[in-house]
Design an enzyme around this catalytic site. Structure first.
Site, PDB file in Angstrom:
ATOM      1  N   ARG A 132       0.815  -1.224   0.000  1.00 23.51           N
ATOM      2  CA  ARG A 132       0.000   0.000   0.000  1.00 23.51           C
ATOM      3  C   ARG A 132       0.850   1.277   0.000  1.00 23.51           C
ATOM      4  O   ARG A 132       0.384   2.329   0.432  1.00 23.51           O
ATOM      5  CB  ARG A 132      -0.974   0.018   1.182  1.00 23.51           C
ATOM      6  CG  ARG A 132      -1.932  -1.172   1.210  1.00 23.51           C
ATOM      7  CD  ARG A 132      -3.107  -0.951   2.135  1.00 23.51           C
ATOM      8  NE  ARG A 132      -3.952  -2.134   2.203  1.00 23.51           N
ATOM      9  CZ  ARG A 132      -3.828  -3.103   3.106  1.00 23.51           C
ATOM     10  NH1 ARG A 132      -2.894  -3.003   4.042  1.00 23.51           N
ATOM     11  NH2 ARG A 132      -4.609  -4.142   3.080  1.00 23.51           N
ATOM     12  N   LYS A 154       1.327  11.101 -11.686  1.00 26.87           N
ATOM     13  CA  LYS A 154       0.394  10.210 -12.381  1.00 26.87           C
ATOM     14  C   LYS A 154       1.124   8.915 -12.704  1.00 26.87           C
ATOM     15  O   LYS A 154       2.158   8.929 -13.383  1.00 26.87           O
ATOM     16  CB  LYS A 154      -0.075  10.848 -13.689  1.00 26.87           C
ATOM     17  CG  LYS A 154      -1.219  11.815 -13.535  1.00 26.87           C
ATOM     18  CD  LYS A 154      -1.823  12.015 -14.913  1.00 26.87           C
ATOM     19  CE  LYS A 154      -2.849  13.099 -14.978  1.00 26.87           C
ATOM     20  NZ  LYS A 154      -3.349  13.267 -16.351  1.00 26.87           N
ATOM     21  N   GLU A 196       5.661  17.070 -26.230  1.00 24.76           N
ATOM     22  CA  GLU A 196       5.180  17.526 -24.918  1.00 24.76           C
ATOM     23  C   GLU A 196       5.746  18.910 -24.586  1.00 24.76           C
ATOM     24  O   GLU A 196       5.083  19.711 -23.924  1.00 24.76           O
ATOM     25  CB  GLU A 196       5.543  16.521 -23.823  1.00 24.76           C
ATOM     26  CG  GLU A 196       4.940  15.125 -23.996  1.00 24.76           C
ATOM     27  CD  GLU A 196       3.443  15.024 -23.638  1.00 24.76           C
ATOM     28  OE1 GLU A 196       2.823  16.047 -23.288  1.00 24.76           O
ATOM     29  OE2 GLU A 196       2.908  13.901 -23.727  1.00 24.76           O
ATOM     30  N   LYS A 238       4.621  22.786 -15.255  1.00 23.92           N
ATOM     31  CA  LYS A 238       3.913  21.615 -14.727  1.00 23.92           C
ATOM     32  C   LYS A 238       3.808  21.694 -13.203  1.00 23.92           C
ATOM     33  O   LYS A 238       2.764  21.365 -12.629  1.00 23.92           O
ATOM     34  CB  LYS A 238       4.607  20.318 -15.147  1.00 23.92           C
ATOM     35  CG  LYS A 238       3.847  19.098 -14.679  1.00 23.92           C
ATOM     36  CD  LYS A 238       3.824  17.978 -15.679  1.00 23.92           C
ATOM     37  CE  LYS A 238       2.839  16.900 -15.249  1.00 23.92           C
ATOM     38  NZ  LYS A 238       2.906  15.703 -16.091  1.00 23.92           N
ATOM     39  N   GLU A 248      -6.224  16.273 -10.817  1.00 25.72           N
ATOM     40  CA  GLU A 248      -6.924  16.591 -12.051  1.00 25.72           C
ATOM     41  C   GLU A 248      -8.415  16.799 -11.847  1.00 25.72           C
ATOM     42  O   GLU A 248      -9.238  16.217 -12.541  1.00 25.72           O
ATOM     43  CB  GLU A 248      -6.656  15.485 -13.094  1.00 25.72           C
ATOM     44  CG  GLU A 248      -6.955  15.945 -14.502  1.00 25.72           C
ATOM     45  CD  GLU A 248      -6.300  15.057 -15.568  1.00 25.72           C
ATOM     46  OE1 GLU A 248      -5.068  14.905 -15.528  1.00 25.72           O
ATOM     47  OE2 GLU A 248      -7.024  14.544 -16.416  1.00 25.72           O
ATOM     48  N   ARG A 252      -5.715  20.797 -14.173  1.00 23.65           N
ATOM     49  CA  ARG A 252      -4.639  19.946 -14.672  1.00 23.65           C
ATOM     50  C   ARG A 252      -4.946  19.336 -16.032  1.00 23.65           C
ATOM     51  O   ARG A 252      -4.034  18.979 -16.790  1.00 23.65           O
ATOM     52  CB  ARG A 252      -4.348  18.838 -13.642  1.00 23.65           C
ATOM     53  CG  ARG A 252      -3.136  18.005 -14.013  1.00 23.65           C
ATOM     54  CD  ARG A 252      -2.655  17.156 -12.853  1.00 23.65           C
ATOM     55  NE  ARG A 252      -1.610  16.260 -13.308  1.00 23.65           N
ATOM     56  CZ  ARG A 252      -0.879  15.506 -12.511  1.00 23.65           C
ATOM     57  NH1 ARG A 252      -1.067  15.539 -11.214  1.00 23.65           N
ATOM     58  NH2 ARG A 252       0.056  14.724 -13.000  1.00 23.65           N
ATOM     59  N   ASN A 256      -3.333  18.237 -21.158  1.00 25.57           N
ATOM     60  CA  ASN A 256      -3.576  17.132 -22.084  1.00 25.57           C
ATOM     61  C   ASN A 256      -3.905  17.580 -23.502  1.00 25.57           C
ATOM     62  O   ASN A 256      -4.540  16.842 -24.249  1.00 25.57           O
ATOM     63  CB  ASN A 256      -4.697  16.234 -21.541  1.00 25.57           C
ATOM     64  CG  ASN A 256      -4.244  15.457 -20.321  1.00 25.57           C
ATOM     65  OD1 ASN A 256      -3.084  15.064 -20.240  1.00 25.57           O
ATOM     66  ND2 ASN A 256      -5.143  15.248 -19.378  1.00 25.57           N
ATOM     67  N   HIS A 259      -3.950  15.092 -26.440  1.00 22.65           N
ATOM     68  CA  HIS A 259      -3.901  13.724 -25.920  1.00 22.65           C
ATOM     69  C   HIS A 259      -5.147  12.905 -26.248  1.00 22.65           C
ATOM     70  O   HIS A 259      -5.062  11.684 -26.332  1.00 22.65           O
ATOM     71  CB  HIS A 259      -3.660  13.738 -24.405  1.00 22.65           C
ATOM     72  CG  HIS A 259      -2.233  14.058 -24.036  1.00 22.65           C
ATOM     73  ND1 HIS A 259      -1.622  15.243 -24.369  1.00 22.65           N
ATOM     74  CD2 HIS A 259      -1.289  13.318 -23.392  1.00 22.65           C
ATOM     75  CE1 HIS A 259      -0.365  15.236 -23.919  1.00 22.65           C
ATOM     76  NE2 HIS A 259      -0.137  14.083 -23.330  1.00 22.65           N
ATOM     77  N   HIS A 263      -4.187   9.657 -28.008  1.00 26.42           N
ATOM     78  CA  HIS A 263      -4.441   8.335 -27.421  1.00 26.42           C
ATOM     79  C   HIS A 263      -5.208   7.446 -28.393  1.00 26.42           C
ATOM     80  O   HIS A 263      -4.960   6.245 -28.475  1.00 26.42           O
ATOM     81  CB  HIS A 263      -5.239   8.464 -26.113  1.00 26.42           C
ATOM     82  CG  HIS A 263      -4.416   8.912 -24.946  1.00 26.42           C
ATOM     83  ND1 HIS A 263      -4.967   9.262 -23.738  1.00 26.42           N
ATOM     84  CD2 HIS A 263      -3.083   9.051 -24.801  1.00 26.42           C
ATOM     85  CE1 HIS A 263      -4.005   9.608 -22.904  1.00 26.42           C
ATOM     86  NE2 HIS A 263      -2.856   9.494 -23.521  1.00 26.42           N
ATOM     87  N   HIS A 276       4.029   7.650 -28.071  1.00 27.71           N
ATOM     88  CA  HIS A 276       3.082   8.541 -27.402  1.00 27.71           C
ATOM     89  C   HIS A 276       3.256   9.979 -27.889  1.00 27.71           C
ATOM     90  O   HIS A 276       2.285  10.663 -28.228  1.00 27.71           O
ATOM     91  CB  HIS A 276       3.281   8.450 -25.887  1.00 27.71           C
ATOM     92  CG  HIS A 276       2.464   9.430 -25.108  1.00 27.71           C
ATOM     93  ND1 HIS A 276       1.084   9.386 -25.056  1.00 27.71           N
ATOM     94  CD2 HIS A 276       2.822  10.512 -24.360  1.00 27.71           C
ATOM     95  CE1 HIS A 276       0.638  10.384 -24.308  1.00 27.71           C
ATOM     96  NE2 HIS A 276       1.667  11.079 -23.878  1.00 27.71           N
TER      97      HIS A 276
END
Lengths: 374, 374
Positions: A132, A154, A196, A238, A248, A252, A256, A259, A263, A276
């Site tokens: 955990r 992330k 990016e 960032k 997010e 945030r 993207n 993206h 994606h 990517h």
């Protein structure tokens, strides 16, 4: 008198991610990875350190990193995963757990993610879940990971039906961007990282966008001063956004840009066919065009983005064999989608982004216009 | 004027878990599951609701729960996993992700964990990871889950080399303990739940321990008043501890009396052979005996715990075919272990617990003494 570990670290630019008791620094500079002082803040002579990397990076940097970590830990081992987005899944994540449990790793264990976005996302997620939560450090070796994926917490793996669908928000102890490692980065990966970088200029910082237009060739040539500025500026932007919206909830999402389309291209072509960053590059061109069609930004600005993406060595047209209907299908499982509505990050003015829906016919038209001839 | 959803809920005892913006209530009472008003706080007519359950519970309670949820959601589906601790692994966790992605479930999706500890742990972990976090509700159908595993946000799956090794701290939106469902619980499962109930008395609340000694037969007979008091008191104790130490930095570990020995028995015999509560029951007897041998608590108190565990219908001797050396091996990968040292939750006075190491020869001697003759 005790000297704080940070003071022992080598000279480097520092950007702080401010998240209360989960705050951490990003170090940016040359010759950081091989310097034992870089890792002083994680030193724990009773702890086990596990470097997670991939076959490509292992051959280049795992041994020097292990040597630099050795003075600080009871034991250092390296786990090498196959290289590629196609391996970013639960089965390969489990290899990290197998290694940790096989080594009887306890809660003090520190994981070091040595690699690009795939290694960083998987190692971070493994650290979030193992017992955990155990500490981890990002050691990004691609430009894309240095400016984007290693910063902000992330973490995730892919599912056959969607990218980054299984993951956690989990912050590292520090991020170390050693610019020396970019010297061995293939040109195609360098361009993918620049996607990016351009994103920050296009959707947030118009001054940085201008700087990029003047220095894109220097960046592709790995000019050290240009790289230092670009990595630092991206991390600063960032940091400010992640600090304000870690999970997010809203703000945030503007990170993207490109993206949603990107994606869809990545997933539609099969992970690994397009990098990517290549998907994001082409996706930004589509998002900019969609924004212009909706009257949110000038066509001139959309063209400016397209020109810069092209100069970065990235594709500006979607793959000929991916029809618009397939994009729509894939975009409906995007994490931003709500109640079946696809939500896009669009340009709402120059270097200003907004998250919203768009009429499906306009989206289809944009994809059709911006798809390579078969 | 708008009525808050909580005011619409049926009459029930409420225990609040206080964790700032992650606070939530536990509802304890009869006829809660079938009452649509119970679920009013989660109502979202644009959201998808997924009930995750197992084959045993599905047949009894999935349809009534689905009917009670129907007025509140756009769509309700049920995913039924095989029943048993042996299925609490990454492969079966992935079935939840398959269902969510197959249904194009978005971030507003609410998961309902309908079952015992296994279903609750897996569903909670799936909710923690899906799109990096979606809301979930615990609907525990075993006594063990009602008094312990559904409360406090510990979620996890097992790894072949260790129990609950892969997981997250992730809090539900609410916990609904419907006491009616305990009427269908097999006696063996009822006893297993009583192990965790006894734990609260033995390690934290000596007055509750006395109450249990007077009401253990009533509890085994499912007396409603006795159950209401026991479930409520256990939840109150757990709420106070979780509120003070959500992520088990220290205090929360005392909730694990008997678990270090118990996990070793469970893992050593193969998951499913011994129920978790059976391992904990026998493990508490071992932990109490170890405490007495170390002079931390009286032998009389250790005998008192053993007598109550026996009266609850639980084993008080370890399995004949599990040697002490195997316990040690398994206990070294316990999450509380540090730098190779096994750490036990021991009784440091009557109904007072402490986390510490113990000399290996004494541990071996205790296990040998408390192992059933072959």
């Amino acid at each position: 008198m005790q000297t704080s570990p940070e003071l022992l670290q080598p000279a480097a630019a520092r950007v702080q991610i401010a998240l209360g008791d989960r705050s951490y620094p990003i170090l940016i500079g040359g010759d950081l990875l091989r310097d034992a002082r870089t890792w002083a803040p994680q030193a724990d002579r009773k702890a086990f350190a596990l470097i997670v990397t991939n076959t490509t990076v292992d051959a280049l940097y795992a041994a020097p990193l292990a040597a630099a970590l050795a003075p600080h830990f009871a034991r250092v081992r390296t786990l090498t995963l196959p290289d590629g987005e196609v391996y970013k899944d639960l089965a390969h994540l489990n290899l990290i757990f197998d290694e940790l449990l096989g080594q009887e790793a306890d809660r003090r264990t520190v994981l070091f993610a040595l690699g690009g976005g795939v290694v960083g996302d998987m190692t971070g997620f493994a650290a979030a879940c193992y017992m955990r939560g155990v500490p981890f450090v990002q050691v990004p070796t691609t430009l894309l990971a240095q400016v984007d994926s290693s910063v902000g917490g992330k973490t995730a793996v892919n599912h056959p039906l969607g990218k980054n669908m299984i993951g956690a928000f989990y912050q590292p102890q520090q991020v170390v961007c050693d610019l020396d490692v970019l010297d061995t980065l293939p040109d195609r990966e360098m361009s993918a990282g620049l996607a990016e970088v351009i994103k920050y200029g296009a959707s947030i910082d118009v001054e940085f966008l201008g700087w990029l237009e003047r220095h894109i060739d220097a960046l592709r040539a790995r000019d050290r001063d240009a790289l230092t500025h670009a990595v630092r500026r991206c991390c600063e932007i960032k940091a400010s956004i992640v600090g304000a919206d870690e999970k997010e909830a809203g703000l945030r999402a503007i990170l993207n840009l490109g993206h949603t389309f990107g994606h869809a291209i990545e997933a539609g072509m099969g992970y690994g066919a397009w990098l990517h960053g290549e998907g994001v590059g082409c996706g930004m061109v589509m998002a900019a065009e969609l924004s212009a069609r909706l009257g949110l930004v000038s066509t001139a600005f959309a063209r400016r983005i397209e020109a810069l993406v092209a100069r970065a060595g990235l594709p500006v047209r979607g793959p000929a064999d991916l029809p618009p209907a397939r994009y729509l299908e894939l975009m409906r499982v995007d994490k931003k989608a709500q109640g079946g509505d696809i939500r896009f990050v669009l340009l709402d003015g120059e270097s200003h982004a907004v998250v919203r829906t768009a009429p499906e016919d306009v989206v289809v038209d944009v994809i059709t216009t911006l798809t390579a001839a078969a």
